[in-house]
Design a protein around this motif. Structure first.
Motif, PDB file in Angstrom:
ATOM      1  N   HIS A 109     -16.301  33.605  18.757  1.00 44.05           N
ATOM      2  CA  HIS A 109     -15.035  34.124  18.221  1.00 44.05           C
ATOM      3  C   HIS A 109     -14.484  35.249  19.093  1.00 44.05           C
ATOM      4  O   HIS A 109     -13.277  35.313  19.348  1.00 44.05           O
ATOM      5  N   LEU A 110     -15.348  36.136  19.559  1.00 43.14           N
ATOM      6  CA  LEU A 110     -14.903  37.234  20.420  1.00 43.14           C
ATOM      7  C   LEU A 110     -14.406  36.729  21.770  1.00 43.14           C
ATOM      8  O   LEU A 110     -13.472  37.283  22.349  1.00 43.14           O
ATOM      9  N   LEU A 111     -15.020  35.656  22.273  1.00 45.66           N
ATOM     10  CA  LEU A 111     -14.624  35.116  23.580  1.00 45.66           C
ATOM     11  C   LEU A 111     -13.290  34.369  23.541  1.00 45.66           C
ATOM     12  O   LEU A 111     -12.709  34.100  24.588  1.00 45.66           O
ATOM     13  N   VAL A 112     -12.798  34.064  22.360  1.00 39.47           N
ATOM     14  CA  VAL A 112     -11.481  33.434  22.268  1.00 39.47           C
ATOM     15  C   VAL A 112     -10.420  34.369  22.855  1.00 39.47           C
ATOM     16  O   VAL A 112      -9.536  33.942  23.581  1.00 39.47           O
ATOM     17  N   ASP A 113     -10.539  35.663  22.571  1.00 40.09           N
ATOM     18  CA  ASP A 113      -9.546  36.635  23.024  1.00 40.09           C
ATOM     19  C   ASP A 113      -9.999  37.497  24.197  1.00 40.09           C
ATOM     20  O   ASP A 113      -9.250  38.357  24.645  1.00 40.09           O
ATOM     21  N   ASN A 114     -11.210  37.295  24.674  1.00 37.49           N
ATOM     22  CA  ASN A 114     -11.753  38.104  25.769  1.00 37.49           C
ATOM     23  C   ASN A 114     -12.415  37.189  26.790  1.00 37.49           C
ATOM     24  O   ASN A 114     -13.236  36.350  26.428  1.00 37.49           O
ATOM     25  N   ALA A 115     -12.102  37.389  28.054  1.00 39.12           N
ATOM     26  CA  ALA A 115     -12.694  36.561  29.111  1.00 39.12           C
ATOM     27  C   ALA A 115     -14.183  36.842  29.273  1.00 39.12           C
ATOM     28  O   ALA A 115     -14.940  35.982  29.708  1.00 39.12           O
ATOM     29  N   PHE A 116     -14.591  38.051  28.910  1.00 46.05           N
ATOM     30  CA  PHE A 116     -16.005  38.407  28.973  1.00 46.05           C
ATOM     31  C   PHE A 116     -16.308  39.483  27.940  1.00 46.05           C
ATOM     32  O   PHE A 116     -15.408  40.164  27.453  1.00 46.05           O
ATOM     33  N   LEU A 117     -17.597  39.620  27.633  1.00 42.65           N
ATOM     34  CA  LEU A 117     -18.067  40.662  26.720  1.00 42.65           C
ATOM     35  C   LEU A 117     -19.203  41.418  27.396  1.00 42.65           C
ATOM     36  O   LEU A 117     -20.163  40.797  27.862  1.00 42.65           O
ATOM     37  N   PRO A 118     -19.104  42.746  27.463  1.00 43.37           N
ATOM     38  CA  PRO A 118     -20.243  43.508  27.950  1.00 43.37           C
ATOM     39  C   PRO A 118     -21.416  43.356  26.969  1.00 43.37           C
ATOM     40  O   PRO A 118     -21.226  43.355  25.754  1.00 43.37           O
ATOM     41  N   VAL A 119     -22.602  43.206  27.523  1.00 41.77           N
ATOM     42  CA  VAL A 119     -23.819  43.066  26.718  1.00 41.77           C
ATOM     43  C   VAL A 119     -24.653  44.327  26.905  1.00 41.77           C
ATOM     44  O   VAL A 119     -24.880  44.768  28.034  1.00 41.77           O
ATOM     45  N   VAL A 120     -25.095  44.896  25.778  1.00 34.92           N
ATOM     46  CA  VAL A 120     -25.909  46.110  25.796  1.00 34.92           C
ATOM     47  C   VAL A 120     -27.223  45.847  25.068  1.00 34.92           C
ATOM     48  O   VAL A 120     -27.329  44.914  24.277  1.00 34.92           O
TER      49      VAL A 120
END
Length: 161
Positions: A109-120
């Protein structure tokens, strides 16, 4: 909620989701803006993570954000490149995830609006990026391998489909 069968296939490829921090271009929040400008120009990414000195993700930065600071009414000024730091320009409102605490469904769901997600990690230290591209590769894997691993039978009549 994902189908358990689909989730199992996704999990087969889950190890390849993360692009490790060692392979990611980033800048520190206290870097001069000219440094970030050079990095973004060289790597040709649209946006990169910004870290603090403890390697926590504190922002995202794009070339457009920098050039916006350089634009004046009637000219382009190079002054912001030497006068500002990355933290003066970066985006501070953005999603980030922890693999251990974020479901596959939330990631998607988050990747629908974001090309990438930082992972912590659990200490909020940058581990790498989860990209929309990697998820698409997983769905490609599922589309090509589903029938070789599972037999599907319809639960409705063909006329009802």
């Amino acid at each position: 909620m994902f189908s358990p069968v689909i989730e199992r296939l996704i999990q087969e490829k889950a190890g390849s989701f993360l692009i490790p921090a060692t392979r990611i271009a980033f800048v520190y929040d206290d870097n001069p803006l000219y440094h970030a400008f050079l990095i973004l120009t060289r790597v040709k990414y649209s946006k990169i993570p910004v870290l603090d000195q403890q390697n926590h993700v504190v922002g995202l930065l794009s070339l457009a954000m920098i050039t916006d600071k350089m634009m004046k009414t009637d000219k382009i000024s190079l002054d912001p490149l030497t006068e500002l730091q990355v933290k003066d320009v970066m985006q501070v409102d953005f999603p980030k995830i922890n693999f251990a605490q974020t479901t596959l469904e939330v990631q998607l769901h988050l990747l629908v609006d974001n090309a990438f997600l930082p992972v912590v990690n659990d200490h909020d230290v940058f581990q790498g990026l989860l990209t929309r591209r990697e998820w698409i590769k997983v769905f490609n894997y599922i589309a090509h391998n589903f029938d070789s691993k599972y037999k599907v039978t319809s639960i409705t009549k063909n006329s009802d489909i």
